[in-house]
Motif scaffolding. Structure first.
Motif, PDB file in Angstrom:
ATOM      1  N   ASP A  63       0.803  -1.223   0.000  1.00 45.70           N
ATOM      2  CA  ASP A  63       0.000   0.000   0.000  1.00 45.70           C
ATOM      3  C   ASP A  63       0.834   1.270   0.000  1.00 45.70           C
ATOM      4  N   GLY A  64       2.110   1.164   0.342  1.00 42.24           N
ATOM      5  CA  GLY A  64       3.000   2.291   0.139  1.00 42.24           C
ATOM      6  C   GLY A  64       3.116   3.276   1.288  1.00 42.24           C
ATOM      7  N   PRO A  65       3.752   4.442   1.006  1.00 41.50           N
ATOM      8  CA  PRO A  65       4.217   5.344   2.068  1.00 41.50           C
ATOM      9  C   PRO A  65       3.141   5.870   2.998  1.00 41.50           C
ATOM     10  N   SER A  66       1.939   6.118   2.510  1.00 42.70           N
ATOM     11  CA  SER A  66       0.919   6.677   3.395  1.00 42.70           C
ATOM     12  C   SER A  66       0.290   5.622   4.287  1.00 42.70           C
ATOM     13  N   HIS A  67       0.543   4.347   4.008  1.00 40.83           N
ATOM     14  CA  HIS A  67      -0.033   3.277   4.820  1.00 40.83           C
ATOM     15  C   HIS A  67       0.982   2.566   5.709  1.00 40.83           C
ATOM     16  N   HIS A  68       2.273   2.750   5.460  1.00 39.66           N
ATOM     17  CA  HIS A  68       3.250   2.181   6.384  1.00 39.66           C
ATOM     18  C   HIS A  68       3.016   2.770   7.776  1.00 39.66           C
ATOM     19  N   GLY A  69       2.891   1.903   8.776  1.00 47.72           N
ATOM     20  CA  GLY A  69       2.666   2.382  10.142  1.00 47.72           C
ATOM     21  C   GLY A  69       3.976   2.615  10.852  1.00 47.72           C
ATOM     22  N   MET A  70       4.771   3.529  10.353  1.00 44.76           N
ATOM     23  CA  MET A  70       6.155   3.690  10.801  1.00 44.76           C
ATOM     24  C   MET A  70       6.385   4.945  11.641  1.00 44.76           C
ATOM     25  N   TRP A  71       5.344   5.751  11.847  1.00 43.71           N
ATOM     26  CA  TRP A  71       5.531   7.031  12.520  1.00 43.71           C
ATOM     27  C   TRP A  71       5.157   6.981  13.999  1.00 43.71           C
ATOM     28  N   ASP A  72       4.334   6.012  14.381  1.00 40.40           N
ATOM     29  CA  ASP A  72       3.699   6.052  15.702  1.00 40.40           C
ATOM     30  C   ASP A  72       4.694   6.012  16.850  1.00 40.40           C
ATOM     31  N   LEU A  73       5.722   5.172  16.753  1.00 40.73           N
ATOM     32  CA  LEU A  73       6.643   5.054  17.882  1.00 40.73           C
ATOM     33  C   LEU A  73       7.398   6.358  18.120  1.00 40.73           C
ATOM     34  N   SER A  74       7.866   6.986  17.051  1.00 33.87           N
ATOM     35  CA  SER A  74       8.585   8.253  17.207  1.00 33.87           C
ATOM     36  C   SER A  74       7.681   9.348  17.773  1.00 33.87           C
ATOM     37  N   PRO A 126      11.646  -6.732  26.087  1.00 34.53           N
ATOM     38  CA  PRO A 126      10.991  -6.134  27.252  1.00 34.53           C
ATOM     39  C   PRO A 126       9.469  -6.155  27.195  1.00 34.53           C
ATOM     40  N   GLY A 127       8.880  -6.461  26.023  1.00 41.19           N
ATOM     41  CA  GLY A 127       7.423  -6.448  25.915  1.00 41.19           C
ATOM     42  C   GLY A 127       6.892  -5.030  25.979  1.00 41.19           C
ATOM     43  N   TRP A 128       6.857  -4.475  27.187  1.00 37.92           N
ATOM     44  CA  TRP A 128       6.538  -3.054  27.367  1.00 37.92           C
ATOM     45  C   TRP A 128       7.821  -2.262  27.148  1.00 37.92           C
ATOM     46  N   VAL A 129       7.838  -1.456  26.103  1.00 41.32           N
ATOM     47  CA  VAL A 129       9.065  -0.739  25.739  1.00 41.32           C
ATOM     48  C   VAL A 129       9.086   0.679  26.281  1.00 41.32           C
ATOM     49  N   GLN A 130       7.938   1.174  26.688  1.00 39.59           N
ATOM     50  CA  GLN A 130       7.875   2.487  27.338  1.00 39.59           C
ATOM     51  C   GLN A 130       6.910   2.394  28.502  1.00 39.59           C
ATOM     52  N   PRO A 131       7.337   2.852  29.700  1.00 44.28           N
ATOM     53  CA  PRO A 131       8.661   3.398  30.027  1.00 44.28           C
ATOM     54  C   PRO A 131       9.745   2.323  29.991  1.00 44.28           C
ATOM     55  N   VAL A 132      10.994   2.760  29.909  1.00 44.46           N
ATOM     56  CA  VAL A 132      12.110   1.824  29.814  1.00 44.46           C
ATOM     57  C   VAL A 132      12.269   1.088  31.148  1.00 44.46           C
ATOM     58  N   ASN A 133      12.262  -0.224  31.066  1.00 43.85           N
ATOM     59  CA  ASN A 133      12.434  -1.057  32.248  1.00 43.85           C
ATOM     60  C   ASN A 133      13.836  -0.857  32.824  1.00 43.85           C
ATOM     61  N   GLU A 134      13.910  -0.518  34.117  1.00 42.33           N
ATOM     62  CA  GLU A 134      15.197  -0.214  34.731  1.00 42.33           C
ATOM     63  C   GLU A 134      16.150  -1.402  34.725  1.00 42.33           C
ATOM     64  N   THR A 135      15.607  -2.603  34.637  1.00 48.59           N
ATOM     65  CA  THR A 135      16.480  -3.785  34.597  1.00 48.59           C
ATOM     66  C   THR A 135      17.347  -3.781  33.344  1.00 48.59           C
ATOM     67  N   GLY A 143      14.638   2.965  20.272  1.00 49.85           N
ATOM     68  CA  GLY A 143      16.075   2.953  20.498  1.00 49.85           C
ATOM     69  C   GLY A 143      16.579   4.262  21.065  1.00 49.85           C
ATOM     70  N   SER A 144      16.065   5.371  20.546  1.00 50.02           N
ATOM     71  CA  SER A 144      16.463   6.676  21.065  1.00 50.02           C
ATOM     72  C   SER A 144      16.025   6.847  22.512  1.00 50.02           C
ATOM     73  N   THR A 145      14.832   6.360  22.834  1.00 50.22           N
ATOM     74  CA  THR A 145      14.326   6.452  24.206  1.00 50.22           C
ATOM     75  C   THR A 145      15.194   5.638  25.160  1.00 50.22           C
ATOM     76  N   ILE A 146      15.578   4.428  24.734  1.00 52.34           N
ATOM     77  CA  ILE A 146      16.438   3.585  25.564  1.00 52.34           C
ATOM     78  C   ILE A 146      17.809   4.232  25.746  1.00 52.34           C
ATOM     79  N   THR A 147      18.362   4.764  24.673  1.00 54.49           N
ATOM     80  CA  THR A 147      19.674   5.423  24.755  1.00 54.49           C
ATOM     81  C   THR A 147      19.639   6.585  25.736  1.00 54.49           C
ATOM     82  N   GLN A 148      18.577   7.391  25.662  1.00 56.13           N
ATOM     83  CA  GLN A 148      18.457   8.525  26.578  1.00 56.13           C
ATOM     84  C   GLN A 148      18.340   8.055  28.018  1.00 56.13           C
TER      85      GLN A 148
END
Length: 611
Positions: A402-413, A513-522, A546-551
């Motif tokens: 379906d192309g660029p307008s249907h890729h679900g790639m923006w939500d995490l950021s 981690p399953g739940w990726v936000q908030p970052v698990n302290e372990t 990845g950026s959230t984990i790095t921070q």
């Protein structure tokens, strides 16, 4: 753009002669019904072979012929709202020979595409936008003194339920010196029958004896119709009259979705709105020779219906996508607890907030790409109030053809910046069930569950579990070179990569981690015991998980270097999902290559135990 030889049958003599719009406009009116029939046969043949949008295109054959006989595209702008009904438009504007590559990588897009043709003005396939584009173009025409160049917006009654459409109508109807022609393609449905008060009003306009109060006239439009959308002469006459009025006009066209193809006309569910490869005689997929995995959507659908059975406070909200997002089983069992608000994602989210305020736990099910449209509502109307609303995002990550307008790639950021919001990415069916139950049990704020399009892969069992983090793979305890943090279904290529780099002498621990936000302290303590961390996600890597984990690592003083792997910050074209993920380095070989390169770079900076 590539093309493959076209099927030899059925023979389409008139369609073969259409070399361009000049040929179409010169065709005798008596030949037009036969041309429409040939176009339908061509669309059925091509879409059943390659997959794509079938019902919407079959319903607009005569309308599209009439549009291109009355207006001079691209001098006149034809704006197709949503764009899934533009195959006929593509056929008539010189792209018939490219249908052999429909929705294939490098081939013909399933939606309008500005790169393909000057006849395609708008390629964003999100609904309810065409009228706003038309308003802007009409203003530009006025400023440039080019008001003789017509602006025509074609919008379905389903898309007209969207808020943006009404914002545009409010402006267009008041602009009597900026003529815009709105063609309302009224087939009574989007995926499902059109809902709300608008559906009732259109029904009155379609079937009323004496003319009822007309909403569009009240908004300042001249109103023409209703017209039989399958009568080319009538539609041409109505469009010509609208063009000559030189003011805002709404032309009400009544069509049948799936017209002329019995399997679609008799399909009450969605009139074969969109299909995969199907048998053209039946409209059904070919029989499977072996068992296949269930889809992510079907797993969610069954689990939600079961949850609703157990918990009377669980309700569901959808934006005109009851079946595609898996809410139909719950709606069948609990029809008064599932709410379809039309193509109105913003309203869906804030309506869910109201339900949550009153003690219910709403599950808002929509495609990941469409949540983008309601980000403000997620932040201000749900998260700010810390309301327990669960968002289930289907078609997350790369969707494929379906192309660029249907890729679900923006939500995490977008969502990682929202306070109080928890995000989960299941890797298999069992984890989806578990995470969904955990989300619905959470009364402390909003939650998100996201998963891709397609079938669920084989189960990925954990070898251990530590403080809520699943350990999917680890080498000997003394060999802790790389910590690979995987998310969702990328667990499969992560494990493949781990096996590859282990053969190169590197020890890898793969965790989910399953739940990726908030970052698990372990994760912090795990990272501190490794020499390199690699994160995986099927969203944009910039600002994502990845950026959230790095921070989080930096804030905690964890010095282990981190490599984030994800999708590039660009518009990714249509193509095969697996191939597109591979191009982004998110398959087993790509992940392994990155780990090995990262290990070498880390070694050059003095990190011991790598390379």
């Amino acid at each position: 753009m590539t093309s493959t030889p076209q099927p030899q049958a059925p023979l389409l003599p008139l369609l073969t002669e259409i070399a361009g719009l000049e040929t179409l406009q010169a065709l005798p009116a008596a030949d037009l019904p036969r041309l429409a029939d040939e176009i339908r046969r061509f669309v059925v043949t091509q879409v059943c072979r390659a997959g794509g949008h079938l019902g919407p295109n079959l319903g607009v054959v005569e309308l599209t012929i009439a549009l291109h006989r009355v207006f001079a595209s691209p001098y006149d702008a034809l704006l197709f709202d949503t764009g899934h009904q533009a195959y006929v438009h593509k056929i008539l504007t010189g792209r018939q020979d490219l249908f052999g590559s429909l929705r294939q990588s490098g081939g013909l897009s399933g939606y309008p595409s500005r790169a393909e043709s000057a006849h395609d003005w708008v390629e964003n396939s999100h609904a309810s936008t065409a009228l706003a584009y038309a308003d802007g173009l009409a203003k530009a025409r006025q400023l440039s003194r080019e008001q003789h160049r017509n602006v025509v917006a074609i919008i379905g009654d389903g898309a007209l339920t969207g808020g943006m459409a009404w914002e545009a109508l409010n402006n267009l109807g008041a602009s009597t010196d900026r003529p815009v022609i709105v063609v309302l393609n009224d087939n009574g449905r989007s995926y499902a029958p059109t809902c709300g008060a608008l559906a009732g009003h259109l029904a009155l306009l379609r079937h009323g004896g004496e003319e009822p109060q007309n909403l569009f006239r009240s908004l300042g439009f001249a109103y023409l119709g209703p017209l039989d959308g399958h009568d080319i002469a009538a539609v041409e006459q109505g469009l010509t009259q609208a063009r000559d009025l030189d003011r805002p006009v709404l032309v009400h066209i009544v069509t049948v979705k799936g017209k002329g193809y019995p399997p679609a006309e008799s399909d009450d569910a969605d009139c074969l709105h969109a299909v995969s490869v199907v048998d053209p005689d039946t409209g059904r997929p070919p029989p499977r020779t072996q068992a296949t995995s269930a889809s992510w959507t079907s797993i969610f659908a069954q689990e939600l219906a079961d949850l609703a059975e157990q918990r009377s406070n669980v309700v569901a909200v959808t934006a005109s996508m009851l079946r595609p997002t898996g809410l139909h089983p719950m709606a069948t069992r609990f029809p008064d607890r599932v709410f379809d608000v039309g193509i109105a994602e913003q309203h869906a989210v804030t309506s869910a907030a109201g339900l949550a305020m009153a003690g219910y736990h709403p599950v808002v099910a929509m495609y990941a790409t469409f949540l983008n449209r309601a980000l403000d509502q997620v932040i201000m109307d749900v998260a700010l109030h810390r309301l327990p609303v669960t968002f289930v995002l289907d078609r997350a990550g790369i969707t494929g053809p379906d192309g660029p307008s249907h890729h679900g790639m923006w939500d995490l950021s977008l969502l990682t910046s929202v306070p109080h919001l928890r995000i989960a990415l299941p890797r298999d069916a069992d984890q989806l069930r578990q995470l969904l139950r955990e989300a619905v049990d959470d009364a402390d704020g909003p939650t998100v569950i996201r998963f891709p399009k397609g079938t669920v892969g084989r189960p990925v069992p954990a070898v251990a579990r530590v403080d809520g983090i699943d350990i999917l793979h680890r080498t000997s305890p003394g060999c802790q070179d790389v910590l690979l943090i995987t998310t969702g279904p990328l667990a499969h290529p992560a494990l493949e990569a781990a096996a590859t780099v282990r053969s190169e002498g590197l020890g890898v621990t793969v965790v989910d981690p399953g739940w990726v936000q908030p970052v698990n302290e372990t994760l912090m303590s795990m990272a501190s015991r490794h020499h390199l961390v690699v994160t995986l996600e099927d969203g944009i890597r910039a600002g994502g998980i990845g950026s959230t984990i790095t921070q989080a690592f930096q804030d905690a003083g964890v010095a282990t270097p981190v490599i984030t792997l994800g999708l590039p910050r660009t518009f990714i074209p249509h193509g095969n999902r697996a191939a597109l993920l591979s191009e982004a380095g998110l398959d087993g070989p790509g992940i392994a290559r990155c780990i090995l390169q990262g290990a070498g770079r880390a070694s050059s900076y003095g990190v011991r135990g790598l390379g």
